[in-house]
Design a protein around this motif. Structure first.
Motif, PDB file in Angstrom:
ATOM      1  N   ARG A  40       0.812  -1.216   0.000  1.00 48.70           N
ATOM      2  CA  ARG A  40       0.000   0.000   0.000  1.00 48.70           C
ATOM      3  C   ARG A  40       0.848   1.269   0.000  1.00 48.70           C
ATOM      4  O   ARG A  40       0.548   2.234  -0.706  1.00 48.70           O
ATOM      5  CB  ARG A  40      -0.939  -0.015   1.213  1.00 48.70           C
ATOM      6  N   ASP A  41       1.922   1.302   0.779  1.00 52.94           N
ATOM      7  CA  ASP A  41       2.760   2.502   0.849  1.00 52.94           C
ATOM      8  C   ASP A  41       3.387   2.815  -0.504  1.00 52.94           C
ATOM      9  O   ASP A  41       3.422   3.981  -0.935  1.00 52.94           O
ATOM     10  CB  ASP A  41       3.854   2.334   1.898  1.00 52.94           C
ATOM     11  N   THR A  44       0.611   4.031  -2.948  1.00 50.15           N
ATOM     12  CA  THR A  44       0.174   5.387  -2.603  1.00 50.15           C
ATOM     13  C   THR A  44       1.229   6.412  -2.988  1.00 50.15           C
ATOM     14  O   THR A  44       0.899   7.493  -3.508  1.00 50.15           O
ATOM     15  CB  THR A  44      -0.132   5.477  -1.100  1.00 50.15           C
ATOM     16  N   HIS A 274      -0.463  14.644  -1.382  1.00 51.31           N
ATOM     17  CA  HIS A 274      -0.713  13.745  -0.254  1.00 51.31           C
ATOM     18  C   HIS A 274      -1.920  14.230   0.556  1.00 51.31           C
ATOM     19  O   HIS A 274      -2.783  13.432   0.963  1.00 51.31           O
ATOM     20  CB  HIS A 274       0.536  13.681   0.628  1.00 51.31           C
TER      21      HIS A 274
END
Length: 339
Positions: A40-41, A44, A274
């Motif tokens: 996920r990191d 993203t 972000h």
């Protein structure tokens, strides 16, 4: 000599609302995670760079899904995509294009190279010679290609997603500092967790999930998301905080080369993306902190004592230096919200 290419601009769409940006971003992340699970990191961060109109460098050992992540992100957006396989014999003209003499018109015509796309996947970029690597410098910074005295504009948005193996690998050329500084962020994939690796074996036993991946965001929607990111508010204290982080790297004893002004600018741009992805129309210091390592670490040059070092957890020492700089820099107490 050929005429410069005229890029047809799409009708401007009104910027999306921040809530819608967050929803569309979440849809892209979910779509990519059908191919890349348990990262996920990394997913993203890749989308953050795309919305901030930056370029992404994915660095890790072979076989951990670097190119697969780049392809999945590109396929999740309905835009033009090209792929360049960097090899030692690749020429700069193989990237940007070349002028060819047309016998019928008795004039030279410029044949566009693969760099003329919205998302350009550069696979194993550090296997090409420094001369070929430098062909991307103008493209990445100025969004244009100059050939035979003529300038050709690249269609917007334009993002390079490059992969590379560690420089210790055989047959690789380290990227020069000027090239690394063009990349907004650098991320690593890392090995998957056992449960994710088992899921991968089950998913790809008969076919690749990438083959059935469909776009979830159109090109116009992507442009509207980028326009919304531009409008995210950054307060003066947050800007000063980003400047202090960059300044601290320039004065650090473990670093021979600190963050450039371009790094500060791109840190703020990434922080705005972000914030938008998390449903906020203003930037918090937490947004800056979350992106400090991927945006700053690859631009820094350690002293001879720190070269090749690792922290206590086995991670790169340069990442640990950035985290220490972040922890030692006072967080602004002023309001981050738009007044």
């Amino acid at each position: 000599m050929s005429e410069p290419m005229t890029v047809t601009e799409a009708p401007a769409m009104p910027p999306m609302g921040i809530a819608e940006v967050g929803e569309r971003a979440a849809a892209v992340v979910r779509n990519v995670e059908t191919v890349i699970s348990g990262k996920r990191d990394a997913v993203t961060a890749a989308l953050t760079v795309l919305l901030a109109e930056g370029h992404l460098l994915i660095e890790d050992v072979p076989g951990v899904g670097k190119t697969m992540l780049a392809k999945a992100l590109a396929r999740s957006v309905d835009c033009t995509v090209s792929r360049i396989q960097f090899t030692p014999d690749l020429l700069p003209s193989d990237v940007t294009g070349v002028s060819v003499f047309d016998q019928s018109s008795r004039r030279f015509e410029f044949k566009h190279g693969p760099v003329f796309a919205n998302i350009v996947i550069g696979d194993e970029i550090n296997r090409a010679s420094p001369k070929t690597q430098s062909a991307l410098l103008e493209c990445m910074e100025e969004r244009q290609v100059t050939a035979d005295g003529t300038t050709y504009r690249l269609e917007q948005p334009f993002t390079v997603v490059a992969t590379q193996n560690p420089v210790e690998m055989e047959g690789t050329y380290p990227l020069p500092e000027a090239q690394r500084d063009r990349f907004m962020a650098r991320i690593s994939m890392g090995y998957p967790a056992p449960v994710d690796e088992l899921d991968m074996l089950a998913q790809r036993e008969t076919a690749s999930p990438l083959d059935s991946l469909q776009p979830v965001v159109s090109l116009d929607e992507l442009r509207a998301m980028i326009a919304a990111v531009h409008l995210v508010f950054t307060s003066q204290p947050v800007k000063e905080y980003a400047v202090e982080l960059a300044r601290a790297t320039r004065d650090d004893r473990q670093l021979r080369l600190g963050a450039s002004p371009r790094a500060t600018l791109q840190l703020i741009r990434a922080a705005k993306a972000h914030a938008a992805m998390h449903g906020r129309d203003f930037v918090l210091p937490d947004d800056v902190d979350a992106l400090a390592v991927p945006v700053l670490a690859h631009r820094l040059v350690p002293t001879s004592r720190a070269v090749g070092g690792h922290d206590r957890d086995g991670g790169p020492l340069i990442d640990a230096i950035v985290r220490r700089v972040v922890s030692e820099t006072p967080v602004p107490v002023g309001s981050a919200r738009r007044e």
